[in-house]
Design a protein around this motif. Structure first.
Motif, short mmCIF file in Angstrom:
data_model
loop_
_atom_site.label_atom_id
_atom_site.label_comp_id
_atom_site.label_asym_id
_atom_site.label_seq_id
_atom_site.Cartn_x
_atom_site.Cartn_y
_atom_site.Cartn_z
N VAL A 61 -0.26 6.65 11.36
CA VAL A 61 0.37 8.02 10.97
C VAL A 61 1.23 7.75 9.74
O VAL A 61 1.10 8.49 8.78
CB VAL A 61 1.01 8.61 12.02
CG1 VAL A 61 1.90 10.03 11.68
CG2 VAL A 61 0.10 8.88 13.27
N ALA A 62 2.21 6.71 9.72
CA ALA A 62 2.71 6.63 8.61
C ALA A 62 2.21 6.28 7.56
O ALA A 62 2.44 6.88 6.15
CB ALA A 62 3.88 5.37 8.85
N ALA A 63 0.94 5.41 7.37
CA ALA A 63 0.11 5.18 6.12
C ALA A 63 -0.39 6.37 5.99
O ALA A 63 -0.60 6.47 4.48
CB ALA A 63 -0.67 4.00 6.44
N LEU A 64 -1.05 7.12 6.59
CA LEU A 64 -1.80 8.29 6.18
C LEU A 64 -0.51 9.57 5.67
O LEU A 64 -1.05 10.00 4.55
CB LEU A 64 -2.45 8.86 7.48
CG LEU A 64 -3.49 8.38 7.77
CD1 LEU A 64 -4.06 9.09 9.20
CD2 LEU A 64 -4.75 8.18 7.00
N ARG A 65 0.61 9.58 6.19
CA ARG A 65 1.45 10.46 5.61
C ARG A 65 2.04 9.95 4.29
O ARG A 65 2.10 10.78 3.45
CB ARG A 65 2.68 10.42 6.37
CG ARG A 65 2.54 11.18 7.67
CD ARG A 65 3.80 11.50 8.59
NE ARG A 65 3.48 12.39 9.53
CZ ARG A 65 4.17 12.27 10.76
NH1 ARG A 65 5.24 11.50 10.87
NH2 ARG A 65 3.93 13.20 11.57
N GLU A 120 0.03 8.15 2.14
CA GLU A 120 -1.02 8.58 1.05
C GLU A 120 -1.08 9.99 0.73
O GLU A 120 -1.37 10.27 -0.30
CB GLU A 120 -2.43 8.18 1.75
CG GLU A 120 -3.68 8.53 0.99
CD GLU A 120 -5.05 7.77 1.48
OE1 GLU A 120 -5.91 8.43 1.15
OE2 GLU A 120 -4.87 7.39 2.64
N ILE A 121 -1.00 10.73 1.77
CA ILE A 121 -0.86 12.23 1.54
C ILE A 121 0.23 12.32 0.63
O ILE A 121 0.22 13.28 -0.59
CB ILE A 121 -0.59 12.89 2.97
CG1 ILE A 121 -1.87 12.97 3.49
CG2 ILE A 121 -0.03 14.46 2.34
CD1 ILE A 121 -1.83 13.52 5.12
N THR A 122 1.70 11.78 0.64
CA THR A 122 2.62 11.99 -0.42
C THR A 122 2.31 11.65 -1.47
O THR A 122 2.37 12.31 -2.70
CB THR A 122 3.89 11.29 0.18
OG1 THR A 122 4.36 12.03 1.48
CG2 THR A 122 4.91 11.29 -0.61
N ALA A 123 1.49 10.58 -1.61
CA ALA A 123 1.13 10.12 -3.09
C ALA A 123 0.05 10.86 -3.89
O ALA A 123 0.12 11.22 -4.75
CB ALA A 123 0.51 8.69 -2.68
N LEU A 124 -0.76 11.38 -2.92
CA LEU A 124 -1.91 12.34 -3.56
C LEU A 124 -0.80 13.85 -3.96
O LEU A 124 -1.28 14.32 -4.78
CB LEU A 124 -2.77 12.83 -2.47
CG LEU A 124 -3.56 11.87 -2.18
CD1 LEU A 124 -4.54 12.13 -0.69
CD2 LEU A 124 -4.82 11.38 -3.12
#
Length: 84
Positions: free
Chosen positions: A1-5, A7-11
């Motif tokens: 979950v942390a890695a996906l979050r 990535e979403i923040t970077a996007l």
């Protein structure tokens, strides 16, 4: 979950940078058009842009989603440029 979050923040940061760059570029275009007596708003260009982006879209965003996104961005940028 942390890695996906993350990535979403970077996007989201990239999206923000892109919108800010678009605003700056549209402001340059507005100044150029003003200097040359050209109308700022160009409904034909906006319609052409929408068609181009709908054609370039390969999903998962729907065609209606592209329309909504483009309309929102155009309206937002016009409001921001008007603040200048």
């Amino acid at each position: 979950v942390a890695a996906l979050r993350a990535e979403i923040t970077a996007l989201d940061v990239r999206l923000l940078e892109t919108v800010n760059a678009r605003i700056e570029t549209v402001e340059q275009l507005r100044r150029h058009k003003e200097q040359h007596g050209i109308a700022f708003l160009d409904p034909d260009r906006e319609a052409s842009l929408l068609r181009e982006l709908q054609g370039a879209n390969h999903g998962p965003l729907s065609e209606d989603g592209v329309h909504e996104l483009v309309t929102f961005v155009l309206d937002l940028v016009k409001r921001e440029v008007a603040r200048e």
